[in-house]
Motif scaffolding. Structure first.
Motif, PDB file in Angstrom:
ATOM      1  N   ASN A  28      -1.676 105.590 -62.900  1.00  0.00           N
ATOM      2  CA  ASN A  28      -1.079 105.134 -64.003  1.00  0.00           C
ATOM      3  C   ASN A  28      -1.427 103.622 -64.195  1.00  0.00           C
ATOM      4  O   ASN A  28      -1.924 102.889 -63.480  1.00  0.00           O
ATOM      5  N   HIS A  29      -1.208 103.167 -65.575  1.00  0.00           N
ATOM      6  CA  HIS A  29      -1.649 101.846 -66.091  1.00  0.00           C
ATOM      7  C   HIS A  29      -0.816 100.862 -65.173  1.00  0.00           C
ATOM      8  O   HIS A  29       0.512 101.127 -64.988  1.00  0.00           O
ATOM      9  N   ILE A  30      -1.285  99.905 -64.448  1.00  0.00           N
ATOM     10  CA  ILE A  30      -0.439  99.055 -63.692  1.00  0.00           C
ATOM     11  C   ILE A  30       0.122  97.808 -64.476  1.00  0.00           C
ATOM     12  O   ILE A  30      -0.399  97.034 -64.950  1.00  0.00           O
ATOM     13  N   LYS A  31       1.532  97.856 -63.927  1.00  0.00           N
ATOM     14  CA  LYS A  31       2.440  96.779 -64.194  1.00  0.00           C
ATOM     15  C   LYS A  31       2.916  95.672 -63.158  1.00  0.00           C
ATOM     16  O   LYS A  31       2.985  96.414 -62.187  1.00  0.00           O
ATOM     17  N   LEU A  32       2.488  94.593 -63.511  1.00  0.00           N
ATOM     18  CA  LEU A  32       3.011  93.703 -62.290  1.00  0.00           C
ATOM     19  C   LEU A  32       4.017  92.603 -62.913  1.00  0.00           C
ATOM     20  O   LEU A  32       3.515  91.998 -64.102  1.00  0.00           O
ATOM     21  N   ARG A  33       4.803  92.208 -62.075  1.00  0.00           N
ATOM     22  CA  ARG A  33       5.921  91.478 -62.506  1.00  0.00           C
ATOM     23  C   ARG A  33       5.255  89.900 -62.003  1.00  0.00           C
ATOM     24  O   ARG A  33       4.400  90.015 -61.223  1.00  0.00           O
ATOM     25  N   ALA A  34       5.538  89.140 -62.965  1.00  0.00           N
ATOM     26  CA  ALA A  34       4.672  87.876 -63.099  1.00  0.00           C
ATOM     27  C   ALA A  34       4.475  87.077 -61.806  1.00  0.00           C
ATOM     28  O   ALA A  34       3.638  86.506 -61.611  1.00  0.00           O
ATOM     29  N   LYS A  77      -9.788  95.772 -57.885  1.00  0.00           N
ATOM     30  CA  LYS A  77     -11.157  95.391 -57.732  1.00  0.00           C
ATOM     31  C   LYS A  77     -12.096  96.385 -58.763  1.00  0.00           C
ATOM     32  O   LYS A  77     -12.793  95.789 -59.487  1.00  0.00           O
ATOM     33  N   THR A  78     -11.724  97.497 -59.060  1.00  0.00           N
ATOM     34  CA  THR A  78     -12.361  98.529 -60.016  1.00  0.00           C
ATOM     35  C   THR A  78     -11.525  98.942 -61.129  1.00  0.00           C
ATOM     36  O   THR A  78     -12.066  99.429 -62.046  1.00  0.00           O
ATOM     37  N   ASN A  79     -10.183  98.618 -60.983  1.00  0.00           N
ATOM     38  CA  ASN A  79      -9.374  98.922 -62.162  1.00  0.00           C
ATOM     39  C   ASN A  79      -8.668  97.395 -62.483  1.00  0.00           C
ATOM     40  O   ASN A  79      -7.402  97.399 -62.263  1.00  0.00           O
ATOM     41  N   PRO A  80      -9.329  96.488 -63.095  1.00  0.00           N
ATOM     42  CA  PRO A  80      -8.590  95.185 -63.196  1.00  0.00           C
ATOM     43  C   PRO A  80      -7.589  94.799 -64.420  1.00  0.00           C
ATOM     44  O   PRO A  80      -6.959  93.873 -64.260  1.00  0.00           O
ATOM     45  N   THR A  81      -7.274  95.852 -65.268  1.00  0.00           N
ATOM     46  CA  THR A  81      -6.398  95.699 -66.333  1.00  0.00           C
ATOM     47  C   THR A  81      -5.053  95.956 -65.892  1.00  0.00           C
ATOM     48  O   THR A  81      -4.535  96.972 -65.600  1.00  0.00           O
ATOM     49  N   ILE A  82      -4.262  94.977 -66.061  1.00  0.00           N
ATOM     50  CA  ILE A  82      -2.836  95.171 -65.915  1.00  0.00           C
ATOM     51  C   ILE A  82      -2.049  94.470 -67.071  1.00  0.00           C
ATOM     52  O   ILE A  82      -2.451  93.699 -67.680  1.00  0.00           O
ATOM     53  N   THR A  83      -0.753  94.942 -67.048  1.00  0.00           N
ATOM     54  CA  THR A  83       0.305  94.269 -68.053  1.00  0.00           C
ATOM     55  C   THR A  83       1.427  93.518 -67.217  1.00  0.00           C
ATOM     56  O   THR A  83       1.698  94.079 -66.134  1.00  0.00           O
ATOM     57  N   VAL A  84       1.471  92.389 -67.784  1.00  0.00           N
ATOM     58  CA  VAL A  84       2.674  91.425 -67.027  1.00  0.00           C
ATOM     59  C   VAL A  84       3.969  91.788 -67.431  1.00  0.00           C
ATOM     60  O   VAL A  84       4.518  91.990 -68.807  1.00  0.00           O
ATOM     61  N   LYS A  93       2.054  91.772 -72.343  1.00  0.00           N
ATOM     62  CA  LYS A  93       0.562  91.721 -72.772  1.00  0.00           C
ATOM     63  C   LYS A  93      -0.303  92.199 -71.713  1.00  0.00           C
ATOM     64  O   LYS A  93       0.051  91.928 -70.456  1.00  0.00           O
ATOM     65  N   THR A  94      -1.379  92.836 -71.974  1.00  0.00           N
ATOM     66  CA  THR A  94      -2.251  93.306 -71.217  1.00  0.00           C
ATOM     67  C   THR A  94      -3.674  92.253 -70.995  1.00  0.00           C
ATOM     68  O   THR A  94      -3.988  91.751 -71.682  1.00  0.00           O
ATOM     69  N   TYR A  95      -3.940  92.106 -69.657  1.00  0.00           N
ATOM     70  CA  TYR A  95      -5.031  91.259 -69.284  1.00  0.00           C
ATOM     71  C   TYR A  95      -5.792  91.951 -68.193  1.00  0.00           C
ATOM     72  O   TYR A  95      -5.434  92.662 -67.532  1.00  0.00           O
ATOM     73  N   LYS A  96      -6.928  91.091 -67.949  1.00  0.00           N
ATOM     74  CA  LYS A  96      -7.730  91.345 -66.842  1.00  0.00           C
ATOM     75  C   LYS A  96      -7.003  90.465 -65.726  1.00  0.00           C
ATOM     76  O   LYS A  96      -6.681  89.416 -65.762  1.00  0.00           O
ATOM     77  N   ILE A  97      -7.203  91.034 -64.286  1.00  0.00           N
ATOM     78  CA  ILE A  97      -6.304  90.332 -63.335  1.00  0.00           C
ATOM     79  C   ILE A  97      -7.026  89.145 -63.120  1.00  0.00           C
ATOM     80  O   ILE A  97      -6.320  88.019 -62.810  1.00  0.00           O
TER      81      ILE A  97
END
Ligand code: SF4
Length: 153
Positions: free
Chosen positions: A10-16, A46-53, A112-116
């Protein structure tokens, strides 16, 4: 356990505040499952760097023994059947405050979605030393073994 969050497909969400923890990780964690999941996430990024904060429970929390009903109980003295809703909410809010303070300190935008790598750059350019970490890492029990925190001393 929140299955929807534990699937790295799934699309990765990371807490800030986990943007700090991920950079400081050197093999310590709450239990084996937590560490395995964290290491899997680092490899995945490393291969899927897009995440939402976000500021709520995330892909790391989903394998953490401190997560109960989507709330972080880390700051409870002890979690058991006598823990009140108020105690649990207070603990959860204290942890969410760490996320809010990272967002405030760095200008990162919630949801917002960013590259890690871009996020790491923003965090590291905004937070230069421990003085900037007041209200973020003050009550963290991992600072002694967090490479990122140690690099800010
Ligand atoms: S301690 Fe709390 S914020 Fe940290 S990973 Fe566990 S549930 Fe998430």
């Amino acid at each position: 356990m929140a299955v929807f969050m534990s699937n790295l497909n799934n699309h990765i969400k990371l807490r800030a505040h986990h943007l700090l923890c991920l950079q400081g990780y050197q093999g310590y964690g709450y239990d084996e499952d937590f560490k395995r999941n964290l290491e899997k996430l680092l490899t995945h990024l490393k291969t899927n760097p897009t995440i939402t904060v976000i500021k709520t429970a995330d892909v790391l929390c989903s394998h953490c023994p401190n997560l109960k009903d989507e709330k972080c109980c880390l700051n409870l003295e002890k979690y058991d059947e006598y823990s009140t809703k108020e105690e649990i909410d207070n603990s959860n809010e204290e942890i969410a405050k760490m996320d809010s303070n990272v967002i405030k300190e760095t200008g990162i935008i919630e949801n917002k979605t960013y590259k890690i790598d871009n996020l790491y750059k923003i965090v590291n350019n905004s937070i230069k030393n421990v003085d900037d970490l007041k209200d973020i890492c003050d009550n963290c029990k991992w600072t002694d073994v967090c490479m990122w925190y140690q690099s800010k001393l």
